[in-house]
Motif scaffolding. Structure first.
Motif, PDB file in Angstrom:
ATOM      1  N   SER A   1       0.842  -1.199   0.000  1.00  0.00           N
ATOM      2  CA  SER A   1       0.000   0.000   0.000  1.00  0.00           C
ATOM      3  C   SER A   1       0.874   1.245   0.000  1.00  0.00           C
TER       4      SER A   1
ATOM      5  N   TRP B   1       4.428   0.549   2.068  1.00  0.00           N
ATOM      6  CA  TRP B   1       4.605  -0.576   2.994  1.00  0.00           C
ATOM      7  C   TRP B   1       4.317  -1.866   2.255  1.00  0.00           C
TER       8      TRP B   1
ATOM      9  N   ILE C   1      -5.813  -2.350   4.815  1.00  0.00           N
ATOM     10  CA  ILE C   1      -5.131  -3.597   4.521  1.00  0.00           C
ATOM     11  C   ILE C   1      -5.389  -4.029   3.083  1.00  0.00           C
TER      12      ILE C   1
ATOM     13  N   ASN D   1       0.504  -7.336   9.812  1.00  0.00           N
ATOM     14  CA  ASN D   1       1.612  -6.605   9.212  1.00  0.00           C
ATOM     15  C   ASN D   1       1.458  -5.107   9.417  1.00  0.00           C
ATOM     16  N   SER D   2       0.287  -4.617   9.043  1.00  0.00           N
ATOM     17  CA  SER D   2       0.011  -3.186   9.146  1.00  0.00           C
ATOM     18  C   SER D   2      -0.582  -2.815  10.492  1.00  0.00           C
TER      19      SER D   2
ATOM     20  N   GLU E   1      -9.390  -2.090  12.109  1.00  0.00           N
ATOM     21  CA  GLU E   1      -9.137  -1.301  10.907  1.00  0.00           C
ATOM     22  C   GLU E   1     -10.111  -0.121  10.824  1.00  0.00           C
TER      23      GLU E   1
ATOM     24  N   HIS F   1      -3.695   0.470  -3.027  1.00  0.00           N
ATOM     25  CA  HIS F   1      -2.963  -0.783  -2.964  1.00  0.00           C
ATOM     26  C   HIS F   1      -2.405  -1.060  -4.353  1.00  0.00           C
TER      27      HIS F   1
END
Length: 533
Positions: free
Chosen positions: A287, A434, A336, A443-444, A488, A502
């Motif tokens: 992203s 990222w 995400i 991960n995020s 999120e 993304h």
């Protein structure tokens, strides 16, 4: 989960897992470019994609992720898990370092504890958070002896978790969990800085040559453990920042792949390239976004942050990116990438919502007792992520001017300088990309669990958000994904960073190679059709 994502393994998978057809009179050599110098060859310290590319070549951890979506033991030969899923006991194979000395459980223990030392310069410490007392040790609140990492003997490593971790093995396959030779590290602390006998490896490759800012050459490690994985005998990385030069090298047959995570295809060249080459696309666990330092005025106000985020027209950004216009899930109205959560596509806000953006900006400035003049001193820092980054930033600048009557200055910095500003929190707005380290939404999400996490560049945290992340460790499957999506939603309701879009991989492999090279993009080996169009 469906995807097995390893940070920067778009090329590494090809190194590790494909059968090369070796010509009788020619060594199998893979030639690649990368945009910039690896920041460090030490797997304890590197988080940039160029460094991690090296780490996956020269080092290996307990387990390895494969492109067929399997997870296999690597340096470990077996393991046991306690009934409460809090204690993992790994038994190591009889493997050796490149100087033929044994790889030991002590190497793993001390390498990981180095990362958790409060004075050790590592950006990866938050990945160890589920291990008992790991966060407390990094903050200097407890001694390293109290951390749940213990070598019982030379071949037995015990990991004790503070909470269950449903994605532990995915973490362990990531380069931050690779060992270094501790005895060598203590005697020769500058070993990662140059080629030589002190650069000890336990992975499939050795560092043969390293000419700073010019070239890195890896050759097959004869001491590497026996495996069915086959590797090219040599991999040559030329360090070339300019995308146009890399494209020229590719068309002359001097580079074998372009458009991987180490290089970019110039967007303006795509129409002509599509007439000559088979261009392949694949989902990318990546992203692009703009970090907002929530400790800096006016970005300490969530309404102002959301105003800037809602004002952006992401479809316009995707259009100039050269990506597939038909893939609506590329527009980042989520945090995400869908490929990291079983392709669940959720939108948490309306894209290009100018009316709401103007309302929020006015309310936010009023709450702070400020006017639009406060933005006169704000600079959006960015680095040349691809050949189109300058244009991307200029369009975002114009979108804010048109939608909100805000002119925000932009400034392009060298990659290392831009990242250093983020690390030191010496910025108000900072562009970044990222790419997933492992196959999981954490991960995020995980890096924003606490302001103390080194990669929480936004200095943002929320008790509600943290509680949801903690709750997710005790769930699996759909229930866990639902909780993570709630987190999120909390994040994007305050928008400490502005998601842009993304990405997809857009890449070309030279069809005239004397061997087959499947390209591993995030979860899969992708084998583009051979021949030109």
């Amino acid at each position: 989960m469906k995807y097995i994502v390893i940070f920067v393994l778009i090329i590494v998978g090809a190194f590790f897992f494909f059968p090369f057809i070796k010509p009788k009179s020619k060594m199998s050599v893979l030639r690649l470019n990368m945009k910039t110098e690896p920041k460090t060859m030490d797997p304890r310290k590197g988080v940039d994609r160029y460094s991690m590319q090296m780490h996956f070549l020269f080092f290996e951890g307990l387990v390895k992720a494969y492109p067929d979506q399997s997870m296999k033991l690597a340096q470990a030969k077996s393991y046991e898990v306690s009934e409460d899923k809090l204690t993992y006991t790994f038994h190591l194979r009889d493997t050796v370092w490149s100087n033929n000395t044994p790889v030991t459980a002590y190497d793993f223990e001390q390498t990981w504890k180095d990362i958790l030392r409060s004075d050790f310069p590592s950006m990866s410490a938050s990945l160890f958070s589920s291990i008992k007392n790991a966060d407390a040790a990094k903050q200097g609140l407890v001694s390293l002896d109290e951390v749940g990492i213990k070598a019982i003997d030379a071949k037995t490593l015990v990991i004790t978790l503070g909470i269950p971790n449903p994605y532990l093995f995915k973490l362990l396959s990531f380069s931050a969990f690779f060992p270094v030779n501790i005895e060598n590290d203590r005697k020769n602390p500058h070993w990662p800085e140059k080629v030589g006998p002190n650069f000890l490896c336990n992975g499939p490759y050795l560092l043969e040559k390293w000419i700073p800012s010019n070239q890195v050459v890896a050759k097959r490690n004869p001491q590497y453990r026996k495996t069915e994985d086959l590797h090219p005998e040599k991999i040559i990385f030329n360090i070339v920042e300019n995308d146009a030069i890399t494209l020229e090298m590719f068309e002359k047959g001097l580079v074998d792949v372009i458009g991987d995570c180490l290089t970019s295809i110039p967007l303006e060249a795509l129409p002509d390239l599509e007439k000559k080459w088979s261009i392949s696309r694949a989902p990318k666990p990546s992203s692009l976004f703009i970090n907002l330092n929530t400790d800096k005025v006016p970005f300490n106000n969530s309404k102002i942050r959301r105003a800037l985020g809602l004002a952006i027209n992401r479809r316009e950004l995707i259009e100039i990116s050269g990506m597939d216009q038909n893939q609506a899930n590329l527009s980042a109205t989520s945090m995400i990438p869908p490929c990291l959560k079983e392709n669940r596509c959720c939108s948490f806000f309306k894209d290009h919502d100018i009316i709401q953006a103007r309302v929020l900006l006015e309310e936010g400035l009023k709450e702070l007792g400020l006017t639009k003049e406060v933005f006169a001193s704000v600079v959006l820092y960015y680095y040349a992520y691809s050949s189109g980054t300058n244009k991307l930033m200029q369009i975002i600048q114009q979108q804010w001017l048109k939608a909100l009557d805000l002119f925000i200055k932009i400034e392009c910095l060298e990659f290392g300088v831009a990242i250093d500003k983020l690390i030191r929190r010496d910025y108000s707005m900072g562009f970044a990309c990222w790419i997933a380290m492992f196959d999981d939404p954490m991960n995020s999400l995980g890096k924003f669990k606490s302001k103390m996490h080194a990669t929480n560049f936004c200095n943002w945290e929320s008790p509600e958000y943290t509680q949801l992340l903690n709750q997710s460790f005790y769930e699996e499957g759909e229930a866990r994904l639902d909780i993570l999506e709630q987190a999120e939603k909390v994040f994007l309701s305050e928008m400490p960073y502005i998601p842009l879009y993304h990405e997809d991989y857009v890449y070309i492999i030279n069809p005239r190679l004397p061997f087959t090279i499947p390209l591993w993009c995030n979860d899969r080996m992708l084998i583009p059709s051979k021949g030109t169009k």
